[in-house]
Design a protein around this motif. Structure first.
Motif, PDB file in Angstrom:
ATOM      1  N   ALA A 133     -24.614 -11.403 -51.067  1.00 11.74           N
ATOM      2  CA  ALA A 133     -23.193 -11.653 -51.348  1.00 11.74           C
ATOM      3  C   ALA A 133     -22.409 -10.340 -51.332  1.00 11.74           C
ATOM      4  O   ALA A 133     -21.291 -10.278 -50.799  1.00 11.74           O
ATOM      5  CB  ALA A 133     -23.042 -12.352 -52.695  1.00 11.74           C
ATOM      6  N   LYS A 134     -22.982  -9.297 -51.900  1.00 12.21           N
ATOM      7  CA  LYS A 134     -22.320  -7.995 -51.896  1.00 12.21           C
ATOM      8  C   LYS A 134     -22.179  -7.472 -50.473  1.00 12.21           C
ATOM      9  O   LYS A 134     -21.120  -6.939 -50.094  1.00 12.21           O
ATOM     10  CB  LYS A 134     -23.114  -7.017 -52.763  1.00 12.21           C
ATOM     11  CG  LYS A 134     -22.466  -5.671 -52.938  1.00 12.21           C
ATOM     12  CD  LYS A 134     -23.134  -4.846 -54.036  1.00 12.21           C
ATOM     13  CE  LYS A 134     -24.555  -4.473 -53.688  1.00 12.21           C
ATOM     14  NZ  LYS A 134     -25.102  -3.472 -54.628  1.00 12.21           N
ATOM     15  N   ASP A 135     -23.213  -7.642 -49.660  1.00 13.92           N
ATOM     16  CA  ASP A 135     -23.176  -7.156 -48.278  1.00 13.92           C
ATOM     17  C   ASP A 135     -22.132  -7.875 -47.435  1.00 13.92           C
ATOM     18  O   ASP A 135     -21.581  -7.295 -46.488  1.00 13.92           O
ATOM     19  CB  ASP A 135     -24.555  -7.302 -47.632  1.00 13.92           C
ATOM     20  CG  ASP A 135     -25.567  -6.291 -48.160  1.00 13.92           C
ATOM     21  OD1 ASP A 135     -25.139  -5.309 -48.810  1.00 13.92           O
ATOM     22  OD2 ASP A 135     -26.774  -6.494 -47.933  1.00 13.92           O
ATOM     23  N   ARG A 136     -21.846  -9.142 -47.756  1.00 14.72           N
ATOM     24  CA  ARG A 136     -20.809  -9.852 -46.996  1.00 14.72           C
ATOM     25  C   ARG A 136     -19.404  -9.524 -47.494  1.00 14.72           C
ATOM     26  O   ARG A 136     -18.411 -10.012 -46.963  1.00 14.72           O
ATOM     27  CB  ARG A 136     -21.037 -11.356 -47.026  1.00 14.72           C
ATOM     28  CG  ARG A 136     -20.855 -12.023 -48.372  1.00 14.72           C
ATOM     29  CD  ARG A 136     -20.852 -13.542 -48.255  1.00 14.72           C
ATOM     30  NE  ARG A 136     -20.961 -14.203 -49.546  1.00 14.72           N
ATOM     31  CZ  ARG A 136     -19.958 -14.389 -50.388  1.00 14.72           C
ATOM     32  NH1 ARG A 136     -18.750 -13.935 -50.092  1.00 14.72           N
ATOM     33  NH2 ARG A 136     -20.157 -15.011 -51.534  1.00 14.72           N
ATOM     34  N   GLY A 137     -19.316  -8.694 -48.554  1.00 12.32           N
ATOM     35  CA  GLY A 137     -18.010  -8.235 -49.017  1.00 12.32           C
ATOM     36  C   GLY A 137     -17.524  -8.825 -50.307  1.00 12.32           C
ATOM     37  O   GLY A 137     -16.380  -8.579 -50.700  1.00 12.32           O
TER      38      GLY A 137
END
Length: 248
Positions: free
Chosen positions: A208-212
């Motif tokens: 989730a963090k990697d998708r922004g």
């Protein structure tokens, strides 16, 4: 989301908590006022995870509930960025709060509250449809999350009230993550989980963090916090000393 897009979003915070004060009024004790936090200020940007830290009772869960508008604050603002708009959710109308929860803010609490007799798959899929996904997409994503969180397929037709505490927590996580909200509030998401399922939740948070997504969470497990959090905000810096309020 491309890395350049995430970097652009870092210029404007997804969540801005500005000079917030919260107190509880004890109506059964002649209106006594119990302070929780005072002058609380911090930001959360897209593509990062911020951990709230501090001793039990410092007000960490209360902060998440204020950002989700379950609690109101007496002073200050809580600005939420959604699309190209910024809304002070501390002063927003119920309709605006409802829309923000549907489209922008996902919340994983410590407790699973569901309608009895509704199946686990339907509960998770329904959260996806509420967030604007199609029925087919929601069903597929629900199945994917339940598998990754080690909920056996034979249990999907059953209501989660029949599950163990750890299984219920994993259903709660699936329901909170299915909508791919741009802001995620996580209240002890790995509590009651064994090592295998804790690692599965950590992987979902990192994705989730990697998708922004902008993530604000409470992680009492220090190992989990080290894996997911980019920085910490110590709530005890904003706690009114020598006062204790309701369990938070």
């Amino acid at each position: 989301m491309a890395r350049d897009d995430i970097d652009m979003q870092h210029k404007t915070a997804a969540v801005t908590v500005d000079d917030v004060t919260k107190e509880f009024i004890m109506h059964l004790r002649d209106g006594a006022r119990i302070p929780v936090v005072q002058g609380l200020s911090f930001e959360v940007f897209h593509g990062e995870c911020v951990a709230l830290t501090g001793p039990s009772g410092a007000g960490k869960s209360s902060v998440l509930r204020m950002i989700y508008a379950n609690y109101r604050c007496e002073h200050g603002s809580i600005r939420i960025r959604h699309d190209d708009c910024v809304t002070d959710i501390a002063r927003a109308s119920p309709r605006v709060v409802r829309d923000l929860r549907r489209t922008t803010i996902g919340y994983v609490s410590q407790f699973l509250r569901t309608i009895p007799r509704v199946s686990t798959l339907a509960i998770v899929s329904s959260a996806g449809r509420t967030a604007g996904n199609s029925a087919a997409e929601s069903d597929g994503r629900a199945a994917e999350l339940l598998r990754r969180l080690d909920i056996p397929e034979r249990l999907w037709p059953l209501p989660p009230c029949t599950f163990s505490g750890g299984e219920q927590q994993r259903v709660n996580i699936a329901r909170g993550l299915i909508g791919r909200h741009s802001i995620l509030l996580l209240d002890e998401p790995t509590a009651s989980l064994d090592a295998k399922n804790r690692d599965a939740v950590v992987a979902l948070i990192v994705e989730a963090k990697d998708r922004g997504a902008a993530i604000l969470g409470i992680f009492h497990d220090e190992g989990v916090r080290e894996k997911v959090a980019d920085r910490c905000v110590d709530i005890s810096r904003f706690t009114v000393r020598d006062q204790k309020g309701p369990s938070t």
